[in-house]
Design an enzyme around this catalytic site. Sequence first.
Site, short mmCIF file in Angstrom:
data_model
loop_
_atom_site.label_atom_id
_atom_site.label_comp_id
_atom_site.label_asym_id
_atom_site.label_seq_id
_atom_site.Cartn_x
_atom_site.Cartn_y
_atom_site.Cartn_z
N HIS A 60 11.37 -2.59 -5.02
CA HIS A 60 10.76 -3.06 -6.26
C HIS A 60 11.54 -4.20 -6.89
O HIS A 60 10.98 -4.98 -7.67
CB HIS A 60 10.62 -1.92 -7.27
CG HIS A 60 9.49 -0.99 -6.98
ND1 HIS A 60 9.60 0.07 -6.10
CD2 HIS A 60 8.21 -0.97 -7.43
CE1 HIS A 60 8.43 0.71 -6.04
NE2 HIS A 60 7.58 0.10 -6.83
N GLY A 61 12.83 -4.30 -6.63
CA GLY A 61 13.61 -5.38 -7.23
C GLY A 61 15.07 -5.29 -6.86
O GLY A 61 15.58 -4.23 -6.48
#
Length: 478
Positions: free
Chosen positions: A327-328
Amino acid sequence: MLFPTVTFAIFFMVVLPVNWLLIRRQTRTQWKLFMLAASYYFYAYWNVRFVFLLMASTLFNQLLGTAIHRNRNETQRRVLLTIAVVGNLGILGYFKYYDFFVSSFQNMLDSVGVAISPSIISITLPVGISFFTFQALSYVIDIYRRQLEPTSLIDFAVYESFFPHIVAGPIVRAAEFLPQLKERHDPRRIDASKAFFLIFLGLFKKVVIANYLATEIVDRVFANPARHSALESLVAIYGYAVQIYCDFSGYTDMAIGLALLLGFRFPQNFDAPYTSENLQDFWRRWHMTLSRWLRDYLYIPLGGNRGSQLFTYRNLMLTMLLGGLWHGAAWTFVVWGGLHGFYLCAEHYRHGLRERRRLPELRDTPLRRGLRRFVTFQLVCLAWVFFRSESLDKAFELLGRLGPGNWFESSPDLKFTIILAIALGIGAQYVPKEAMGRAMAAFSRLSPVTQGVVLGFALLVTNTLGPRGVAPFIYFQF
C-alpha cells in the site's frame, strides 16, 4: 486522468460510442487498437513518459509468459518464472521503495554511530504501477501453473492497460478478462441502469462522504493531534475508517460501472466490510481482489496453513506485512499490516484452541453478533490510525489523545453533519443485499425518461452536498 473530472467525462463521451461502433464488428483488431490507444492516452494524461514503462511491462511479461508456456523443461520454466517475478518486483521496488529502504538503512546506521550519505533521489511514482504489476504477475504465474494459456500480444496489452481498472483497481485477473474479449458484445444487452447506478453510487461515496469527512475532520486531526480533544480524535478515527471505505469503494464502483457500459464485467471489490464479525471475514469483504491475490499468489505458495501452527503464523504475518508494504513505502503501512497479521494469528490460535479442547460453540444471538462486529470494527480502526498517519510518532500522539484527561476539553470542530456522514457510511453497509438488489431492479424497470429524471435529481443532490467542482462533471457525465 481521474474519473470525477470534466476531462474524463469528455474523454469517456468520445470512447463510449466508438467502443460500440468497433466492438460489434466481426474482426476486433480495430477495436483493440482503439482501446489500446485510448487507454494509453488516459494513462499518459498525467505523465507521458510512464506509458513507455507500461509498454515495457507488457512486452516483458508477454515474452516470458510465452516462453514459459512453450518450454517443457521444469527447471527452465522455474528459472523463467523467477526472472519474471524478480523483474516485475524489481521495477515496482525501484519506483515505490528505493527511497524508503535507503533512508531506513541510513537511519539504522545513524542509530549505531555510523554516518553515511547515500544517494537519495526523488523518484516519481507511476500511477497504478502496483495494480498493473500485480495483474501482469498473475498472468505469468497462471501460465506457469498451466491454468492459463498465453494470449496474443495485443490482447494482453489491452488487458494490462484497460483504463477503467489501471489506476485504482479492482485487480482483474487475466482469466477473468481475456475470455470477455472473445464474447459477442451487444449494447442492447448491457445493463446500463445498473452501470449508471454504480457510477452514481461511487460518485456519491467519493465526492460527498469521503471528501467531506477528509476536509472537515480527518485531515485536521491527523495533521495536528495535539490541538484536538479526545472526542474529536475518536470521531476523526471513525471518520477516516468511513472516508477510506467510501473513497476506495466509490472509485471501484465507478470503475465497475464504466467497464459495464463498455461491455465488460469486473469482479466485486467490497462487500460491506464493516459488518464483519471477525478479521478473517473482514478480509473476505475488504479489497476482495487484493485479498484473493495475496492468498493465491503469496499465502498459499508460502505453505498456507499446511504445517505447524508456527508455520501458519509465519505465513499469515509475512502475507500481511507485505500486503501493508504494497500500500505504501512507509513504516506506518508495515505496522498496519503487522497489526492485521497479529489479529489473524490470534483468531487462528483461538479457533485452534477451541478445537483442541473440544469446546462447544456458544449459541449465536443478535447480541453476540453485534458485540463481535463492534470489537472487529474497533480493531480495524486502531490499525487505520497507523495507515493514515504521516509517521509512527503522529500515530501514537493521536492515540495518546484518547487518554482520560482529554475528554473534558471542548470540541469546536465537531458538527452534526460529520456524525451523520459517519453514520451513513457505516449504516449503509447494513442494508440487506436483497433490498439493494430490489432497488436496482426497480430502477431498471423504469422508462428511460423516468430514469433520467431520477438520476438528474440524485445528481443534483450530490452536487449540492459535494464540492463545487463536481458540477461540470455531473453535467458532462450524465
